[in-house]
Design a protein around this motif. Structure first.
Motif, PDB file in Angstrom:
ATOM      1  N   LYS A 209      -2.449  -7.603   5.797  1.00 18.34           N
ATOM      2  CA  LYS A 209      -3.133  -6.312   5.688  1.00 18.34           C
ATOM      3  C   LYS A 209      -3.670  -5.858   7.043  1.00 18.34           C
ATOM      4  CE  LYS A 209      -4.634  -7.123   0.912  1.00 18.34           C
ATOM      5  NZ  LYS A 209      -5.788  -7.253   0.003  1.00 18.34           N
TER       6      LYS A 209
ATOM      7  N   ARG B  24      -6.832  -3.523   8.304  1.00 14.38           N
ATOM      8  CA  ARG B  24      -8.084  -2.931   7.851  1.00 14.38           C
ATOM      9  C   ARG B  24      -8.594  -1.928   8.879  1.00 14.38           C
ATOM     10  NH1 ARG B  24      -8.985  -4.022   2.453  1.00 14.38           N
ATOM     11  NH2 ARG B  24      -8.723  -6.247   2.026  1.00 14.38           N
TER      12      ARG B  24
ATOM     13  N   GLN C 249     -10.134  -0.297   0.897  1.00 15.97           N
ATOM     14  CA  GLN C 249      -8.704  -0.104   0.718  1.00 15.97           C
ATOM     15  C   GLN C 249      -8.001  -0.338   2.046  1.00 15.97           C
ATOM     16  OE1 GLN C 249      -7.281   3.891  -0.254  1.00 15.97           O
ATOM     17  NE2 GLN C 249      -5.863   3.010  -1.736  1.00 15.97           N
ATOM     18  N   ALA C 250      -6.995  -1.185   2.048  1.00 18.28           N
ATOM     19  CA  ALA C 250      -6.291  -1.523   3.275  1.00 18.28           C
ATOM     20  C   ALA C 250      -5.596  -0.298   3.862  1.00 18.28           C
ATOM     21  CB  ALA C 250      -5.267  -2.614   3.014  1.00 18.28           C
TER      22      ALA C 250
ATOM     23  N   ASP D  80      -0.844  -2.462   3.556  1.00 12.00           N
ATOM     24  CA  ASP D  80      -0.767  -3.714   2.792  1.00 12.00           C
ATOM     25  C   ASP D  80       0.703  -4.092   2.631  1.00 12.00           C
ATOM     26  OD1 ASP D  80      -0.792  -5.801   0.968  1.00 12.00           O
ATOM     27  OD2 ASP D  80      -2.265  -4.883  -0.357  1.00 12.00           O
TER      28      ASP D  80
ATOM     29  N   THR E 295       1.457  -7.497   2.034  1.00 11.33           N
ATOM     30  CA  THR E 295       1.371  -8.892   1.589  1.00 11.33           C
ATOM     31  C   THR E 295       2.596  -9.300   0.778  1.00 11.33           C
ATOM     32  OG1 THR E 295       0.039  -8.158  -0.304  1.00 11.33           O
ATOM     33  CG2 THR E 295      -1.147  -9.000   1.614  1.00 11.33           C
TER      34      THR E 295
ATOM     35  N   LYS F 113      -4.659   5.521   5.057  1.00 14.46           N
ATOM     36  CA  LYS F 113      -3.781   4.636   4.298  1.00 14.46           C
ATOM     37  C   LYS F 113      -2.340   4.979   4.647  1.00 14.46           C
ATOM     38  CE  LYS F 113      -2.968   2.879  -0.401  1.00 14.46           C
ATOM     39  NZ  LYS F 113      -1.498   2.868  -0.295  1.00 14.46           N
TER      40      LYS F 113
END
Length: 376
Positions: free
Chosen positions: A61, A63, A73-74, A77, A79, A132
């Protein structure tokens, strides 16, 4: 004439004494000031060029730090595609120099396809003011296999020449069993240099040193590196500093130059390791230090070019994961003119330094999930 000679001799002795006094002046004291808590396994801290600060978390992630807080909320993301295990994970981030207009940024992570580990360098696209990013905007730039779980390096940075530089480790395990350090027919154990602005997925710059060498990957810029976890460009001079994590005994700091061979695994630092492997002229580090008193893993930083602390101007900062020490040195282009411990051992397992748009510096504590500002 005699009076004039005495005057100039006196002036010379005075100036010499001032130079000696400067050499003997105490090194500046530094400290770490809390900047942000609540991070998880942070590996990179970076400014997007507009003053916004971002932190990469190794599991996959990015940040955004905003108003003294980590946005829940990243920013990004991924992952679902990052292999987070041992020395694998989300390891590098670089915003395009024109990010404020084109919204492009680049990442370096390790993934796993079946049983095969791979390094992936990708581009993502955002609206510059977004908080985002859509993971579906990923465009893979470069992908190559990794033989073991360790020594992935991961740093990304743009040089003053606009090229993207990429650090790669030897791929593991101990002792470079595949001899990737001295092999130009691999991306491993290198600093790579590519042009991401003119062709897709990228273009090899025609002035790269191995473009016309048979059997060599033309993306290679420098080689003979074990695990060059963090490198940086001095924004003042353009000098490329690279901290290369050692094997069992020595940590080293190199000045990276076009086409040079930095010795691994023929040498560890300035010391013979497997000397029979050496190819051509090997370049020694500008400094090295041994694994004593908890010094086990060099973490490369930046040359300070900020304005808040004038006494730190021109000092390159680096630290150690094991001891938490921070040192500073000055390089005049030919030799080290200063190298001193500026912060004693601390309970800080630093994973990375960072630099904001104003040249102020930051330090990440991997174990405690904390970002600090470097201060006096």
């Amino acid at each position: 004439m005699v009076l004039g000679r005495h005057f100039f001799i006196g002036l010379f002795l005075f100036l010499a004494s001032q130079l000696l006094a400067d050499d003997k002046a105490p090194s500046p004291h530094i400290k770490l000031v809390l900047f942000q808590k609540g991070l998880k396994n942070p590996t990179v801290i970076a400014d997007d060029g507009t003053g916004r600060i971002f932190v990469v978390e190794e599991e996959g992630k990015i940040r955004l730090l905003e108003n003294g807080q980590v946005r829940p909320q990243a920013y990004l993301d991924i992952t679902d595609r990052v292999c987070f295990n041992w020395e694998c994970g989300f390891l590098g981030l670089a915003f395009h120099p024109d990010f404020a207009h084109n919204g492009r940024f680049f990442v370096n992570y390790v993934t796993k396809v079946g049983n095969q580990l791979q390094t992936v360098v990708s581009e993502f696209k955002a609206n510059p003011a977004d908080k985002k990013v859509d993971p579906a905007t990923e465009r893979v730039i470069l992908r190559f296999d990794q033989p073991f779980w360790d020594h992935k390096a991961g740093q990304l940075a743009f040089g003053k020449d606009g090229m993207l530089y990429i650090a790669t480790g030897d791929g593991g395990s101990g002792g470079d069993p595949q001899n990737n350090g001295q092999n130009l027919h691999t991306f491993l154990a290198k600093i790579l240099r590519i042009d991401v602005d003119h062709k897709q997925p990228y273009e090899v710059p025609p002035d790269n040193p191995f473009v016309n060498q048979a059997g060599a990957y033309p993306e290679n810029w420098a080689y003979g590196l074990r695990n060059p976890w963090r490198f940086s460009f001095d924004r003042g001079t353009g000098t490329l500093y690279c901290a290369d994590v050692g094997q069992d005994k020595w940590e080293e700091l190199d000045i990276i130059e076009k086409g040079k061979n930095y010795g691994w695994s023929a040498k560890e630092g300035t010391h013979d390791f497997k000397p029979e492997r050496g190819v051509g002229q090997l370049v020694d580090p500008i400094i090295e230090y041994p694994h004593t008193e908890g010094n086990i893993c060099i973490i490369g930083g930046y040359v300070y070019r900020g304005k808040q602390f004038p006494a730190l101007q021109g000092i390159y900062f680096y630290g150690d994961w094991g001891s938490g020490r921070i040192w500073g040195l000055k390089w005049d282009g030919k030799s080290v003119t200063m190298n001193a411990e500026l912060m004693p051992p601390q309970d800080v397992h630093m994973s990375s330094f960072g630099e904001d748009k104003d040249g102020e510096l930051y330090v990440l504590d991997y174990n405690n999930g904390v970002a600090y500002r470097l201060a006096q």
